[in-house]
Design a protein around this motif. Structure first.
Motif, PDB file in Angstrom:
ATOM      1  N   GLY A 168       0.911  -1.465   0.065  1.00 41.24           N
ATOM      2  CA  GLY A 168      -0.051   0.178  -0.072  1.00 41.24           C
ATOM      3  C   GLY A 168       0.918   1.230   0.206  1.00 41.24           C
ATOM      4  N   HIS A 169       2.212   1.130   0.137  1.00 41.19           N
ATOM      5  CA  HIS A 169       2.993   2.241  -0.116  1.00 41.19           C
ATOM      6  C   HIS A 169       3.252   2.675  -1.837  1.00 41.19           C
ATOM      7  CE1 HIS A 169       3.542   1.498   4.143  1.00 41.19           C
ATOM      8  NE2 HIS A 169       4.148   0.430   3.893  1.00 41.19           N
ATOM      9  N   ARG A 170       3.712   3.949  -1.873  1.00 41.70           N
ATOM     10  CA  ARG A 170       4.174   4.527  -3.366  1.00 41.70           C
ATOM     11  C   ARG A 170       5.387   4.620  -3.518  1.00 41.70           C
ATOM     12  NH1 ARG A 170       4.270   9.534  -5.409  1.00 41.70           N
ATOM     13  NH2 ARG A 170       3.868  10.478  -3.548  1.00 41.70           N
ATOM     14  N   ILE A 171       6.056   4.120  -4.358  1.00 42.24           N
ATOM     15  CA  ILE A 171       7.526   4.480  -4.789  1.00 42.24           C
ATOM     16  C   ILE A 171       7.630   5.818  -5.213  1.00 42.24           C
ATOM     17  CG2 ILE A 171       9.343   3.312  -6.009  1.00 42.24           C
ATOM     18  CD1 ILE A 171       8.312   1.733  -3.706  1.00 42.24           C
ATOM     19  N   THR A 172       8.383   6.724  -4.875  1.00 40.99           N
ATOM     20  CA  THR A 172       8.783   7.885  -5.462  1.00 40.99           C
ATOM     21  C   THR A 172       9.739   7.781  -6.358  1.00 40.99           C
ATOM     22  OG1 THR A 172      10.519   8.617  -3.828  1.00 40.99           O
ATOM     23  CG2 THR A 172       8.358   9.201  -3.345  1.00 40.99           C
ATOM     24  N   GLY A 173      10.586   6.824  -6.216  1.00 41.98           N
ATOM     25  CA  GLY A 173      11.556   6.637  -7.500  1.00 41.98           C
ATOM     26  C   GLY A 173      12.694   5.505  -7.148  1.00 41.98           C
ATOM     27  N   VAL A 174      13.433   4.981  -8.021  1.00 44.75           N
ATOM     28  CA  VAL A 174      14.602   4.110  -7.887  1.00 44.75           C
ATOM     29  C   VAL A 174      15.790   4.798  -8.358  1.00 44.75           C
ATOM     30  CG1 VAL A 174      15.437   1.998  -8.320  1.00 44.75           C
ATOM     31  CG2 VAL A 174      13.050   2.020  -8.328  1.00 44.75           C
ATOM     32  N   ALA A 175      16.833   4.809  -7.499  1.00 45.49           N
ATOM     33  CA  ALA A 175      18.011   5.574  -7.936  1.00 45.49           C
ATOM     34  C   ALA A 175      19.294   4.587  -7.716  1.00 45.49           C
ATOM     35  CB  ALA A 175      18.224   6.747  -6.718  1.00 45.49           C
ATOM     36  N   PRO A 176      19.710   4.728  -9.037  1.00 42.96           N
ATOM     37  CA  PRO A 176      20.842   3.502  -9.047  1.00 42.96           C
ATOM     38  C   PRO A 176      22.216   4.207  -8.680  1.00 42.96           C
ATOM     39  CG  PRO A 176      20.614   4.209 -11.209  1.00 42.96           C
ATOM     40  CD  PRO A 176      19.370   4.917 -10.304  1.00 42.96           C
ATOM     41  N   THR A 177      22.317   5.462  -8.400  1.00 42.44           N
ATOM     42  CA  THR A 177      23.462   6.100  -8.000  1.00 42.44           C
ATOM     43  C   THR A 177      23.415   7.133  -7.001  1.00 42.44           C
ATOM     44  OG1 THR A 177      23.219   7.986  -9.699  1.00 42.44           O
ATOM     45  CG2 THR A 177      24.324   5.886 -10.379  1.00 42.44           C
ATOM     46  N   HIS A 178      24.508   7.437  -6.331  1.00 41.50           N
ATOM     47  CA  HIS A 178      24.358   8.591  -5.289  1.00 41.50           C
ATOM     48  C   HIS A 178      23.503   9.904  -5.784  1.00 41.50           C
ATOM     49  CE1 HIS A 178      26.649  10.990  -1.995  1.00 41.50           C
ATOM     50  NE2 HIS A 178      25.732  11.760  -2.437  1.00 41.50           N
ATOM     51  N   LYS A 179      23.922  10.296  -7.021  1.00 40.68           N
ATOM     52  CA  LYS A 179      23.511  11.535  -7.840  1.00 40.68           C
ATOM     53  C   LYS A 179      21.909  11.575  -7.852  1.00 40.68           C
ATOM     54  CE  LYS A 179      24.053  15.066 -11.327  1.00 40.68           C
ATOM     55  NZ  LYS A 179      22.455  15.275 -11.352  1.00 40.68           N
ATOM     56  N   ALA A 180      21.624  10.095  -8.638  1.00 37.74           N
ATOM     57  CA  ALA A 180      20.237  10.009  -8.709  1.00 37.74           C
ATOM     58  C   ALA A 180      19.331   9.967  -7.429  1.00 37.74           C
ATOM     59  CB  ALA A 180      20.021   8.554  -9.684  1.00 37.74           C
ATOM     60  N   ALA A 181      19.989   9.435  -6.381  1.00 31.55           N
ATOM     61  CA  ALA A 181      19.257   9.228  -5.271  1.00 31.55           C
ATOM     62  C   ALA A 181      19.031  10.703  -4.481  1.00 31.55           C
ATOM     63  CB  ALA A 181      19.891   8.690  -4.004  1.00 31.55           C
ATOM     64  N   ILE A 182      20.058  11.811  -4.684  1.00 33.44           N
ATOM     65  CA  ILE A 182      19.870  13.144  -4.153  1.00 33.44           C
ATOM     66  C   ILE A 182      18.804  13.603  -4.997  1.00 33.44           C
ATOM     67  CG2 ILE A 182      20.979  15.169  -3.643  1.00 33.44           C
ATOM     68  CD1 ILE A 182      21.693  12.826  -1.949  1.00 33.44           C
ATOM     69  N   ASP A 183      18.823  13.686  -6.200  1.00 35.99           N
ATOM     70  CA  ASP A 183      17.988  14.170  -7.270  1.00 35.99           C
ATOM     71  C   ASP A 183      16.598  13.754  -6.663  1.00 35.99           C
ATOM     72  OD1 ASP A 183      19.878  15.673  -8.517  1.00 35.99           O
ATOM     73  OD2 ASP A 183      20.047  14.249 -10.160  1.00 35.99           O
ATOM     74  N   LEU A 184      16.212  12.522  -6.843  1.00 37.56           N
ATOM     75  CA  LEU A 184      14.759  12.127  -6.325  1.00 37.56           C
ATOM     76  C   LEU A 184      14.466  12.591  -5.019  1.00 37.56           C
ATOM     77  CD1 LEU A 184      14.965   8.381  -7.746  1.00 37.56           C
ATOM     78  CD2 LEU A 184      13.531  10.083  -8.707  1.00 37.56           C
ATOM     79  N   PHE A 185      15.496  12.552  -3.974  1.00 36.14           N
ATOM     80  CA  PHE A 185      14.898  13.233  -2.620  1.00 36.14           C
ATOM     81  C   PHE A 185      14.356  14.401  -2.761  1.00 36.14           C
ATOM     82  CE2 PHE A 185      15.742  15.035   1.072  1.00 36.14           C
ATOM     83  CZ  PHE A 185      15.030  14.433   2.049  1.00 36.14           C
ATOM     84  N   ASN A 186      15.152  15.274  -3.707  1.00 33.94           N
ATOM     85  CA  ASN A 186      14.960  16.649  -3.634  1.00 33.94           C
ATOM     86  C   ASN A 186      13.509  16.930  -4.499  1.00 33.94           C
ATOM     87  OD1 ASN A 186      17.064  17.491  -2.169  1.00 33.94           O
ATOM     88  ND2 ASN A 186      18.283  17.591  -3.964  1.00 33.94           N
ATOM     89  N   ARG A 187      13.268  16.033  -5.286  1.00 33.08           N
ATOM     90  CA  ARG A 187      12.005  16.224  -6.196  1.00 33.08           C
ATOM     91  C   ARG A 187      10.778  15.821  -5.402  1.00 33.08           C
ATOM     92  NH1 ARG A 187      12.323  12.490 -11.269  1.00 33.08           N
ATOM     93  NH2 ARG A 187      14.350  13.518 -11.374  1.00 33.08           N
ATOM     94  N   GLU A 188      10.944  15.006  -4.567  1.00 32.72           N
ATOM     95  CA  GLU A 188       9.841  14.606  -3.805  1.00 32.72           C
ATOM     96  C   GLU A 188      10.104  13.814  -2.450  1.00 32.72           C
ATOM     97  OE1 GLU A 188       5.534  12.015  -3.709  1.00 32.72           O
ATOM     98  OE2 GLU A 188       6.951  11.973  -5.490  1.00 32.72           O
ATOM     99  N   LYS A 189       9.957  14.601  -1.529  1.00 35.37           N
ATOM    100  CA  LYS A 189      10.715  13.791  -0.019  1.00 35.37           C
ATOM    101  C   LYS A 189      10.036  12.636   0.162  1.00 35.37           C
ATOM    102  CE  LYS A 189      13.179  17.530   0.725  1.00 35.37           C
ATOM    103  NZ  LYS A 189      12.963  18.314  -0.435  1.00 35.37           N
ATOM    104  N   PRO A 190      10.548  11.557   0.416  1.00 39.08           N
ATOM    105  CA  PRO A 190       9.727  10.298   0.788  1.00 39.08           C
ATOM    106  C   PRO A 190       9.629  10.295   2.561  1.00 39.08           C
ATOM    107  CG  PRO A 190      12.320   9.768   0.635  1.00 39.08           C
ATOM    108  CD  PRO A 190      12.031  11.375   0.260  1.00 39.08           C
TER     109      PRO A 190
END
Length: 270
Positions: A168-190
Motif C-alpha cells: 500500500g505504499h507509493r514508490i517515489t523513484g528508484v535511484a541506481p547512483t548517489h546523484k540520482a538518489a539526491i535528485d529524487l529525494f529533492n524532487r519528492e521527499k519520501p
C-alpha cells in the motif's frame, strides 16, 4: 578444552555475533544508545556467568537468550535522551502487546525458528506463533507512505518496488547512483528510504543517505546489503534496520511496516 582456551573461543564467538545483537537491540528499543546499553549489559553478565552457552542452543541463540534475561527484567523501554525517530519509536513500542515486537524481530530479521525464539524468550512455541500473527497485524495495519528505493540492480529494485507497492505504499523513484538518489529525494521527499550500500557507478548508498539525512534527519532508513558488518560498527549514524542479502519478502515487509509505524506522523494517512 582447557578453561583459558574455552574462554578465548567463546570470546571470539561473541565478538563475531555482537553486530547482530546490536542490530537487534537497536531495532527492539528504537534507539541506538539504548540498544547498545543493553548489549553492553549482556556482555558484562556473560563475563560473570557463561552457563547460557551450555544449554544446547546455538551460539547465536544462547547470546540472544542472555540478552533477553536482562531485557525482560530491567524495565526495558525507558524514555531517555533520544529525540526524533528514536523518541517516537519508544512511545509506539509502549503501546504494542507484550513480546510481539521481540518475536517479530527474532523471526524475520534474525531468522530464528519458532523453537529457538521460544527458548530465547522462555515462552511456549504455540505462544510464539500467536504473537507473531499479532505482530504482523499490528505492523501492517500502520500508516502508508512514500518510499525511495536506492538500488542499482534492476531485478532487486523491481522486486522491492513490488513488495512495497503491494503493502500500500507509493514508490517515489528508484535511484541506481548517489546523484540520482539526491535528485529524487529533492524532487519528492519520501517517508522512508530503502537503500543498498554499493551502487552502480561505484558510489555509495551510505554517502547518499548521509547527505539526505543532513536536511531530513528524521527520515527512517532501511539498508539492504550483503555486507551488514560494514554498517554495524558502533559509529554514528547507524541504521535501525539492516536486512542481509539475499533477503526474504517477509523480512522486507516486516522492516518496512515497522519503520512506517514508528515514524508515523499526522501527515501520513492509512
Amino acid at each position: 578444552m582447557p578453561t583459558a582456551q574455552k574462554e578465548q573461543f567463546l570470546s571470539t564467538i561473541v565478538a563475531d555475533l555482537l553486530p547482530y545483537l546490536r542490530r537487534y537491540a537497536r531495532a527492539l528499543s528504537g534507539s541506538q544508545s539504548t540498544g547498545d546499553k543493553y548489549a553492553a549489559a549482556t556482555l558484562e553478565a556473560l563475563l560473570i556467568d557463561r552457563s547460557v552457552f551450555e544449554t544446547g542452543l546455538s551460539h547465536k541463540a544462547a547470546l540472544f537468550k542472555a540478552f533477553h534475561a536482562i531485557w525482560s527484567t530491567s524495565g526495558a523501554l525507558t524514555e531517555g535522551s533520544d529525540v526524533g525517530i528514536s523518541a517516537r519509536a519508544l512511545r509506539h513500542l509502549s503501546k504494542l502487546a507484550a513480546n510481539t515486537r521481540e518475536v517479530l524481530l527474532l523471526r524475520t530479521i534474525e531468522e530464528f525458528s519458532d523453537e529457538e525464539i521460544a527458548a530465547i524468550t522462555d515462552m511456549e512455541v504455540s505462544e510464539v506463533k500467536e504473537l507473531y500473527k499479532i505482530a504482523l497485524r499490528d505492523m501492517e495495519d500502520s500508516v502508508s507512505g512514500r518510499v525511495l528505493v536506492i538500488e542499482d540492480e534492476a531485478i532487486i529494485a523491481l522486486d522491492l518496488q513490488s513488495i512495497v507497492a503491494d503493502m500500500g505504499h507509493r514508490i517515489t523513484g528508484v535511484a541506481p547512483t548517489h546523484k540520482a538518489a539526491i535528485d529524487l529525494f529533492n524532487r519528492e521527499k519520501p517517508d522512508l528510504i530503502l537503500s543498498d550500500i554499493q551502487l552502480a557507478d561505484g558510489s555509495s548508498g551510505i554517502d547518499a543517505v548521509n547527505e539526505i539525512l543532513k536536511t531530513a534527519k528524521d527520515t527512517p532508513v532501511i539498508f539492504i546489503t550483503a555486507f551488514p558488518e560494514r554498517l554495524l560498527t558502533g559509529e554514528r549514524p547507524e541504521p535501525a534496520f539492516v536486512i542481509t542479502k539475499p533477503y526474504t519478502e517477509e523480512q522486507v515487509r516486516s522492516a518496512v511496516s515497522q519503520a512506517m509505524f514508528f515514524s508515523s506522523t499526522e501527515t501520513l494517512r492509512a
